[in-house]
Design a protein around this motif. Structure first.
Motif, PDB file in Angstrom:
ATOM      1  N   GLY A 108      47.458 103.290  41.547  1.00  0.00           N
ATOM      2  CA  GLY A 108      48.201 103.566  40.315  1.00  0.00           C
ATOM      3  C   GLY A 108      47.277 104.015  39.209  1.00  0.00           C
ATOM      4  N   LYS A 109      47.905 104.392  38.099  1.00  0.00           N
ATOM      5  CA  LYS A 109      47.129 104.901  36.969  1.00  0.00           C
ATOM      6  C   LYS A 109      46.312 103.805  36.301  1.00  0.00           C
ATOM      7  CE  LYS A 109      48.486 109.197  36.803  1.00  0.00           C
ATOM      8  NZ  LYS A 109      47.814 109.865  37.897  1.00  0.00           N
TER       9      LYS A 109
ATOM     10  N   GLN B 225      55.258  93.256  37.052  1.00  0.00           N
ATOM     11  CA  GLN B 225      56.426  93.709  36.296  1.00  0.00           C
ATOM     12  C   GLN B 225      56.672  95.207  36.435  1.00  0.00           C
ATOM     13  OE1 GLN B 225      58.304  91.487  34.707  1.00  0.00           O
ATOM     14  NE2 GLN B 225      56.908  89.855  35.264  1.00  0.00           N
ATOM     15  N   ILE B 226      55.641  95.958  36.779  1.00  0.00           N
ATOM     16  CA  ILE B 226      55.827  97.402  36.843  1.00  0.00           C
ATOM     17  C   ILE B 226      55.718  97.910  38.274  1.00  0.00           C
ATOM     18  CG2 ILE B 226      54.911  99.619  36.081  1.00  0.00           C
ATOM     19  CD1 ILE B 226      53.979  98.177  33.540  1.00  0.00           C
ATOM     20  N   ARG B 227      54.589  97.580  38.939  1.00  0.00           N
ATOM     21  CA  ARG B 227      54.399  98.153  40.265  1.00  0.00           C
ATOM     22  C   ARG B 227      55.299  97.512  41.308  1.00  0.00           C
ATOM     23  NH1 ARG B 227      48.086  98.882  41.354  1.00  0.00           N
ATOM     24  NH2 ARG B 227      47.833 100.139  39.470  1.00  0.00           N
TER      25      ARG B 227
ATOM     26  N   ARG C  13      58.808  98.652  41.209  1.00  0.00           N
ATOM     27  CA  ARG C  13      58.870 100.060  41.572  1.00  0.00           C
ATOM     28  C   ARG C  13      58.756 100.233  43.088  1.00  0.00           C
ATOM     29  NH1 ARG C  13      56.051 105.045  38.437  1.00  0.00           N
ATOM     30  NH2 ARG C  13      56.752 106.637  39.883  1.00  0.00           N
TER      31      ARG C  13
ATOM     32  N   PHE D 130      64.954 115.573  33.259  1.00  0.00           N
ATOM     33  CA  PHE D 130      64.124 114.583  33.942  1.00  0.00           C
ATOM     34  C   PHE D 130      64.985 113.653  34.783  1.00  0.00           C
ATOM     35  CE2 PHE D 130      60.947 115.365  30.400  1.00  0.00           C
ATOM     36  CZ  PHE D 130      60.075 116.051  31.224  1.00  0.00           C
TER      37      PHE D 130
ATOM     38  N   SER E 176      59.997 106.070  37.818  1.00  0.00           N
ATOM     39  CA  SER E 176      59.031 105.655  36.805  1.00  0.00           C
ATOM     40  C   SER E 176      59.589 104.622  35.839  1.00  0.00           C
ATOM     41  CB  SER E 176      58.513 106.867  36.042  1.00  0.00           C
ATOM     42  OG  SER E 176      59.529 107.404  35.251  1.00  0.00           O
ATOM     43  N   ALA E 177      60.888 104.599  35.616  1.00  0.00           N
ATOM     44  CA  ALA E 177      61.420 103.700  34.588  1.00  0.00           C
ATOM     45  C   ALA E 177      62.017 102.433  35.179  1.00  0.00           C
ATOM     46  CB  ALA E 177      62.464 104.441  33.752  1.00  0.00           C
TER      47      ALA E 177
ATOM     48  N   THR F 260      62.723  98.814  36.207  1.00  0.00           N
ATOM     49  CA  THR F 260      62.208  97.492  35.850  1.00  0.00           C
ATOM     50  C   THR F 260      62.815  96.459  36.797  1.00  0.00           C
ATOM     51  OG1 THR F 260      64.032  97.035  34.365  1.00  0.00           O
ATOM     52  CG2 THR F 260      62.125  98.145  33.413  1.00  0.00           C
TER      53      THR F 260
ATOM     54  N   ARG G 197      52.987 109.371  41.800  1.00  0.00           N
ATOM     55  CA  ARG G 197      52.369 108.790  40.606  1.00  0.00           C
ATOM     56  C   ARG G 197      50.851 108.769  40.675  1.00  0.00           C
ATOM     57  NH1 ARG G 197      51.648 103.116  41.719  1.00  0.00           N
ATOM     58  NH2 ARG G 197      52.721 102.573  43.628  1.00  0.00           N
TER      59      ARG G 197
ATOM     60  N   ILE H 275      49.693 113.627  35.575  1.00  0.00           N
ATOM     61  CA  ILE H 275      51.005 113.204  35.079  1.00  0.00           C
ATOM     62  C   ILE H 275      51.836 112.717  36.251  1.00  0.00           C
ATOM     63  CG2 ILE H 275      51.079 114.720  33.097  1.00  0.00           C
ATOM     64  CD1 ILE H 275      52.920 116.514  34.945  1.00  0.00           C
ATOM     65  N   GLU H 276      52.991 112.166  35.908  1.00  0.00           N
ATOM     66  CA  GLU H 276      53.930 111.690  36.912  1.00  0.00           C
ATOM     67  C   GLU H 276      54.700 112.886  37.462  1.00  0.00           C
ATOM     68  OE1 GLU H 276      56.109 107.804  37.766  1.00  0.00           O
ATOM     69  OE2 GLU H 276      54.171 108.227  36.930  1.00  0.00           O
TER      70      GLU H 276
ATOM     71  N   ASP I 108      64.172 105.471  26.978  1.00  0.00           N
ATOM     72  CA  ASP I 108      63.240 104.521  27.576  1.00  0.00           C
ATOM     73  C   ASP I 108      61.810 104.777  27.118  1.00  0.00           C
ATOM     74  OD1 ASP I 108      62.569 106.770  28.971  1.00  0.00           O
ATOM     75  OD2 ASP I 108      63.168 106.028  30.941  1.00  0.00           O
TER      76      ASP I 108
ATOM     77  N   LEU J  73      59.667 106.917  27.880  1.00  0.00           N
ATOM     78  CA  LEU J  73      58.693 107.317  28.897  1.00  0.00           C
ATOM     79  C   LEU J  73      58.615 108.834  29.065  1.00  0.00           C
ATOM     80  CD1 LEU J  73      59.149 104.475  31.516  1.00  0.00           C
ATOM     81  CD2 LEU J  73      57.327 104.782  29.839  1.00  0.00           C
TER      82      LEU J  73
ATOM     83  N   ARG K 168      57.171 113.349  32.039  1.00  0.00           N
ATOM     84  CA  ARG K 168      57.517 111.932  32.157  1.00  0.00           C
ATOM     85  C   ARG K 168      56.285 111.165  32.598  1.00  0.00           C
ATOM     86  NH1 ARG K 168      62.324 109.539  31.615  1.00  0.00           N
ATOM     87  NH2 ARG K 168      61.653 107.592  32.522  1.00  0.00           N
TER      88      ARG K 168
ATOM     89  N   SER L 249      54.794 106.937  33.520  1.00  0.00           N
ATOM     90  CA  SER L 249      55.263 105.595  33.853  1.00  0.00           C
ATOM     91  C   SER L 249      54.693 104.612  32.841  1.00  0.00           C
ATOM     92  CB  SER L 249      54.826 105.214  35.260  1.00  0.00           C
ATOM     93  OG  SER L 249      53.420 105.101  35.294  1.00  0.00           O
TER      94      SER L 249
ATOM     95  N   GLU M 159      53.158 102.010  33.478  1.00  0.00           N
ATOM     96  CA  GLU M 159      51.804 101.669  33.934  1.00  0.00           C
ATOM     97  C   GLU M 159      50.769 102.596  33.297  1.00  0.00           C
ATOM     98  OE1 GLU M 159      51.536 101.278  38.139  1.00  0.00           O
ATOM     99  OE2 GLU M 159      49.403 101.671  38.144  1.00  0.00           O
TER     100      GLU M 159
ATOM    101  N   LEU N 113      57.380  93.629  28.729  1.00  0.00           N
ATOM    102  CA  LEU N 113      56.536  94.544  29.496  1.00  0.00           C
ATOM    103  C   LEU N 113      55.613  95.364  28.595  1.00  0.00           C
ATOM    104  CD1 LEU N 113      58.918  95.984  32.206  1.00  0.00           C
ATOM    105  CD2 LEU N 113      57.323  94.088  32.321  1.00  0.00           C
TER     106      LEU N 113
END
Lengths: 334, 352
Positions: free
Chosen positions: A26-27, A60-62, A65, A184, A191-192, A194, A303, A308-309, B205, B207, B239, B241, B243, B269
């Motif tokens: 990840g980033k 919480q993020i990865r 996802r 998008f 990416s969003a 949760t 990602r 960028i994503e 959001d 993002l 976009r 993330s 992270e 978060l």
């Protein structure tokens, strides 16, 4: 086709590796020792020093996802496999009955009306279900033709109608703020996502997948002509309805969470068929496994490969379409 | 000037490719912001009806000559209209003119018979050829203006002259120049290493953001901030993330989306981001037009001061500015013809 238990173990092992890769990459740079420490803290309550930011990123993020990718990929692939078996056509994908177009219109409407993300997702979910309900309603009214054909054709027509609605809203949307958001969303992505989104969507996803799993041995019979299946004691129309509802529920939930992601539902069932053969009882678990693994891998690429994503739908199409053509062109393949 | 050179090269390429033939265009006149004029241009005092092709042009014409503007190229909300004075408040929605993305029927355009079509934006070759074709097809004269934030003064002066309101253009340009000079003063005094690292969140959001060079985020660098997303390359909107945002760890977050600003401050978060811990999450006003972007036009001049104050609180160059209500009343009167605000001035800044 020989399907030994060893092959399943191999596949599960490969999936585990993909999940590990997705979780580690990840980033936000997390060095392997810190990753292990974070795992130890979380899983065994070890008292080690891990920065709160790393904890947030990992859990919480990865993690949501990766789990979302797994679930959505599995759901899309399973729904695709069910639809392909049901419609006796290897070229259908889960959005054949308009669920993606309906979800897209719902989401675009939500963005157009300036609603928060949760409402946008709810509208997408409702839109997907409504679209398929409309298709089923129309198909029930038309009785003169082959029911499968009517279903597919009304799905195509309703999908086109809803697509026109999306285009209309795009034209009306504020070009500076809303239009990028709409674009998008329609490109799809994780990416969003949760943990809360995942918790809200997982029940619908599972409610769609469980009937597919329970009925997996009967779906083979839908491959027969309707009268032959009937002669074997299958209530064809009712079985088909249940399957359509289950596959739609799973797809609508998946799409509401991630936006429109193409190719998974079309390509993965083919790969699964190459692997375990056309028996749906084996095909379904294979599709679940491969679909989940494929989407998690595609999302991890999306990602990590670029600064960028990348949109997930773009990655799945880049990988899926050439593969599909290869399957199509393979000599000796029926 | 770099931009003018780039423009001349583009014009040269066009001329060589033969696309340029027949178009009565004059390159880089009027302070370098007028990048294309097609069709037979009217004398300034004869311009009575102006069609704005897109949002930045509409805001420009609205400020200069509200009584000449035919309508808004995009549908304005009632909330936005409430912060405009007459006649701007009650102008109809006309649709935009943007080649294949147009929403205005060409036949309506001919029916209205504007004396001039004005467009403002990034002047690349496809943009120019669109305006040229429109002019050839309809016989209506078109005027293409380019301009980033530093050129708003020149834009106001040049278009003011061409619309026959040179004095008004000069007066508005003076305000624009003052805002730009303020930003330049701050920029000159804050070395690159001391500029705050800023994340600009778009969408509900938060993002969506812009890469280096995105016109939507032009204000960030202009106000001596550093766009954290510039590390990911240059381009336009993209976009990301959460992270990624955590990895960037911006010192300030700015947005125009109130829902996102509230979420960033409340959502656990986002809590480990420096900007959130320091409560440096700021939401710019959007009425009647966005202060930071949306559209990227002269509406952003107020955003300059707002953003400077958020990025460089206590900077000496900002000490002598008039208080907000006074500045707002003055700007909204001169740019939007608003005499009586629909709500007290501070309510505009309420989401911040």
């Amino acid at each position: 086709m020989i399907v030994g238990g060893g092959r399943w173990l191999l596949a599960l092992g490969a999936l585990a590796l993909v999940l590990l890769w997705a979780f580690g990459a990840g980033k936000f740079q997390v060095a392997p020792p810190e990753l292990l420490r974070a795992l130890a803290v979380r899983l065994w309550g070890a008292e080690l020093d891990v920065s709160p930011a790393v904890q947030t990123v990992l859990w919480q993020i990865r993690l949501p996802r990766v789990l979302a990718g797994l679930l959505v990929g599995a759901a899309l692939a399973a729904a695709g496999a069910a639809y392909q078996g049901m419609f006796r056509n290897p070229l259908v994908s889960p959005d054949i009955l308009g669920v993606s177009a309906g979800a897209g219109l719902g989401a675009v409407l939500g963005i157009y009306l300036g609603q928060p993300m949760a409402v946008v997702q709810a509208l997408a979910f409702g839109g997907g279900l409504l679209a398929v309900a409309a298709v089923l309603g129309i198909a029930a009214l038309v009785r003169r033709h082959d029911p499968v054909l009517v279903l597919v054709l009304s799905g195509v027509a309703v999908g086109a109608l809803l697509g026109a609605g999306i285009s209309l809203l795009k034209i009306l949307a504020d070009p500076n703020t809303q239009l990028p958001s709409i674009t998008f969303w329609l490109l799809g992505g994780l990416s969003a996502v949760t943990a809360a989104d995942l918790a809200a969507t997982a029940p619908a996803l599972l409610a769609g997948l469980v009937p597919l799993a329970l009925l997996r041995w009967r779906i083979n019979l839908l491959g027969l002509p309707d009268d032959e299946a009937q002669a074997l004691g299958v209530r064809v129309a009712r079985l088909r309805l249940v399957l359509v509802l289950a596959a739609t529920l799973a797809t609508a939930a998946a799409v509401s969470l991630t936006g429109i992601i193409g190719w998974v539902g079309l390509v993965v069932p083919h790969v699964a068929r190459l692997w375990v053969g056309p028996q749906f009882g084996r095909l379904l678990p294979a599709a679940l496994l491969l679909g989940g693994g494929f989407l998690v891998a595609a999302d991890t690429l999306a990602r990590t490969v670029a600064p960028i994503e990348l949109p997930l739908g773009l990655v799945t199409a880049l990988v899926g379409a050439p593969f599909f053509l290869w399957v199509l062109a393979r000599p000796g393949h029926e | 000037m770099m931009r003018r050179r780039a423009w001349l090269q583009a014009a040269g390429a066009l001329a060589c490719s033969g696309l340029w033939d027949g178009a009565r265009a004059q390159a880089a006149g009027e302070d370098g912001v007028v990048v294309g004029r097609f069709g037979s241009q009217p004398a300034p005092q004869q311009v009575r009806r102006v069609f704005a092709a897109g949002p930045p042009a509409a805001v420009l014409v609205a400020a200069l000559a509200p009584e000449k503007l035919l309508g808004w190229p995009w549908p304005l909300s009632d909330a936005a209209r409430a912060w405009l004075g007459e006649p701007l408040r009650s102008l109809p929605h006309t649709g935009r003119l943007a080649g294949r993305g147009s929403t205005v029927p060409l036949e309506s355009l001919l029916q209205w018979q504007p004396d001039l079509i004005v467009d403002a934006g990034t002047a690349d070759a496809s943009y120019l050829s669109t305006m040229r074709r429109t002019s050839e097809q309809t016989g209506l004269p078109t005027l293409l203006i380019q301009g980033r934030i530093a050129e708003h003064g020149a834009q106001l002066r040049a278009v003011g002259r061409l619309l026959g309101v040179a004095e008004r253009g000069a007066a508005l340009a003076a305000q624009a120049d003052a805002a730009v000079a303020l930003a330049e003063a701050v920029r000159a005094s804050v070395p690159l290493a001391r500029r705050p690292r800023v994340y600009y969140g778009r969408g509900s959001d938060g993002l969506e953001t812009g890469l280096a060079g995105a016109i939507n985020l032009e204000l960030l660098e202009f106000c001596a901030g550093r766009n954290v997303a510039a590390q990911a390359g240059s381009g336009s909107l993209t976009r990301v993330s959460l992270e990624q945002v955590l990895a960037w760890d911006p010192e300030v977050i700015v947005t125009q989306d109130a829902a996102f600003a509230r979420r960033a401050l409340a959502d656990p978060l986002w809590r480990s981001i420096s900007a959130v811990r320091q409560r440096r999450v700021h939401c710019a006003p959007v009425l009647p037009f966005g202060w930071l972007d949306g559209p990227p036009g002269v509406n952003r001049l107020l955003g300059l001061r707002w953003l400077l104050q958020r990025l460089h609180p206590g900077h000496p160059a900002l000490a002598a500015l008039p208080p907000w209500p006074q500045a707002l009343a003055q700007f909204y009167r001169s740019f939007y013809r608003l005499e009586q605000p629909p709500a007290p001035w501070p309510s505009l800044l309420a989401e911040d």
